[in-house]
Design an enzyme around this catalytic site. Structure first.
Site, PDB file in Angstrom:
ATOM      1  N   HIS A  84       0.785  -1.239   0.000  1.00 28.57           N
ATOM      2  CA  HIS A  84       0.000   0.000   0.000  1.00 28.57           C
ATOM      3  C   HIS A  84       0.817   1.290   0.000  1.00 28.57           C
ATOM      4  O   HIS A  84       0.248   2.375  -0.107  1.00 28.57           O
ATOM      5  CB  HIS A  84      -0.974   0.061   1.190  1.00 28.57           C
ATOM      6  N   ASP A 246       3.970  -8.052   0.993  1.00 24.26           N
ATOM      7  CA  ASP A 246       4.456  -8.952   2.048  1.00 24.26           C
ATOM      8  C   ASP A 246       3.474 -10.075   2.367  1.00 24.26           C
ATOM      9  O   ASP A 246       3.880 -11.209   2.634  1.00 24.26           O
ATOM     10  CB  ASP A 246       4.827  -8.171   3.304  1.00 24.26           C
TER      11      ASP A 246
END
Length: 500
Positions: A84, A246
């Protein structure tokens, strides 16, 4: 001759480098370097991308040295990055300003304004498959346009953190579907950028020209630049795989690449997610309908406060981690009525960006260090249980949960998770799931580039194992008690919402 594959996991607190040997099927080296963080009480959370590069360079050099490895044996590199984040580049490829991170909540007003402009949350979910969460990338771009117009005017390329690291490695400005699905300007059903959302930020059409091209999950972004090869002593033919966020890489690193496996992370934030062979879109917008970084989908729920709760409590009471765990073990299930809503950093799920933590039920007899420690651990786990309920509401019921993250190292916390979730839990042998997943994706990419047909599951089956000593089964009595306490947790949450 050995063939080495490098996994890089660049997180909020630091960067990890992990190297696997294909022939030996083991991890042969690991190293870590920390990052700084720019933060304030207005919700800003930022980092200089140069800090990521410096940490990766230091960890890479240290890993080769520790493992006494020959860099010329490296065949491919994979990158896992915090999701993000917004890395704005000018036309020369230079970073315009510090990157705003996933945990930045200063853009809450922009997220709400964009949602309203597009017709409300239901319309947005119908449009892209996700709500515009505060932490997602879209509101950060709107924030830049609103508050730093001179920097916005310079904007030429928009990259996510893992994309930027790939750019440093290869010089290529590309992305993949998994990380892109956490931007809130990506349509997860059709796997394309959403022109409607982009034009809601800037109707000039500029932003579409700023976005990178896509590569498939098993395709390379490119080869390492000559400067990178020289810096680390690599062969110039080293491939860089597509990489991913991730969570996407941790899914690979825990073997979560087929139906039936659920992974939960007890890190700074908390995530819980699973494999899906089709988009899973939550009409209420609480589930992140992500794509995976293996060509499928990864329905996920994120909470903002997991080890945040225990670390703040530990610091307040001046305890080390061992003392914290011992105090939790001493306290009774339910902490004698102490109940923590752990919203120290606001909350993403449920969507309460302005919420603050609340400690409820204190009395003259239960306000003890032991109960405070237990309440912190239980409260963080109740927050994740809310996420599990969102998954269940969307048709996903786990038979087993694979735990990763710093909190998963605690035996008592694993038991609390098993009891609160009422589900068996176990940890992978390797806790560095993001870095391992990146290395395994690099191996998958290299294999396909060489004409091989190995599936990602075949590769994860070779390298991902579970640690039987970490297994925890739910205790029926504790599970029943926690079921009642969790109902109180939800009621308290609802009663406090109007105050946030």
């Amino acid at each position: 001759m050995s063939e080495l594959f490098v996994g890089i996991d660049s997180g909020t607190q630091g960067s990890k480098v992990l190297i696997i040997d294909r022939k030996k099927r083991v991890i042969v080296a690991e190293a870590y370097a920390t990052h700084e963080l720019i933060e304030d009480n207005r919700g800003n959370r930022e980092q200089e991308p140069a800090w990521w590069i410096a940490a990766i360079a230091a960890a890479m050099a240290a890993a080769f040295e520790k493992g006494k490895l020959n860099p010329k044996q490296v065949r491919a590199i994979g990158v896992s990055g915090q999701q993000h984040g917004f890395v704005p580049l000018d036309k020369t490829g230079g970073v315009i300003r510090p990157a705003k991170l996933w945990c930045d909540t200063a853009t809450a007003a922009e997220a709400n304004a964009m949602t309203a402009r597009l017709g409300g949350e239901e319309k947005v979910v119908d449009l892209i498959g996700n709500a515009i969460a505060v932490g997602f990338t879209a509101s950060k771009i709107e924030w830049l346009k609103k508050y730093e117009p001179a920097n916005y005017a310079k904007l030429s390329t928009i990259l996510l953190p893992h994309d930027y690291i790939n750019f440093w490695l290869t010089g290529e400005r590309k992305t993949e579907f998994g990380d892109a699905s956490g931007t809130a300007y990506f349509d997860v059903r059709r796997r394309r950028w959403s022109d409607e959302v982009l034009r809601a930020i800037d109707n000039s059409g500029k932003l579409a020209e700023c976005l990178p091209a896509f590569v498939q999950a098993d395709e390379p972004v490119g080869k390492v630049r000559p400067e990178i090869a020289k810096q680390f002593g690599l062969d110039g033919a080293v491939l860089v795989s597509s990489g991913g966020g991730d969570n996407m890489m941790a899914a690979i690193g825990t073997g979560n690449v087929t139906a039936g496996v659920v992974t939960a992370s007890l890190g700074t934030s908390g995530t819980i997610y699973c494999f899906a062979d089709q988009p899973v879109v939550d009409p209420q917008g609480e589930l992140a309908a992500f794509c995976s970084s293996d060509g499928h989908w990864l329905p996920l729920v994120c909470t903002m406060n997991v080890t945040v709760s225990t670390e703040l409590t530990r610091s307040l009471l001046n305890m080390d981690i061992q003392a914290l765990n011992k105090n939790v073990e001493k306290a009774a299930v339910g902490a004698e009525g102490l109940l923590l809503l752990p919203y120290f950093n606001g909350e993403r799920t449920p969507a309460l960006p302005n919420a603050r933590a609340t400690l409820f039920g204190m009395s003259s007899t239960n306000f003890t260090p032991e109960n405070l420690c237990r309440a912190a651990m239980e409260g963080a786990t109740f927050g994740l249980r809310y996420g599990l309920d969102v998954l269940k509401r969307n048709g996903i019921t786990p038979n087993e949960i694979r735990l990763v993250g710093g909190g998963a190292k605690s035996k008592i916390w694993r038991q609390i998770v098993a009891d609160i979730f009422n589900c068996p839990v176990i940890c992978p042998t390797t806790q560095e799931a993001g870095a391992l997943g990146a290395a395994l994706q690099a191996l998958w990419c290299f294999t396909h580039a060489q004409g091989g047909k190995a599936s990602l599951k075949e590769i994860t089956d070779e390298f991902v194992s579970l640690d039987a000593e970490t297994a925890a089964e739910p205790h029926a009595r504790n599970a029943n008690t926690y079921h009642e306490i969790y109902a109180k947790y939800l009621k308290l949450n609802e009663q406090l919402r109007p105050l946030y």
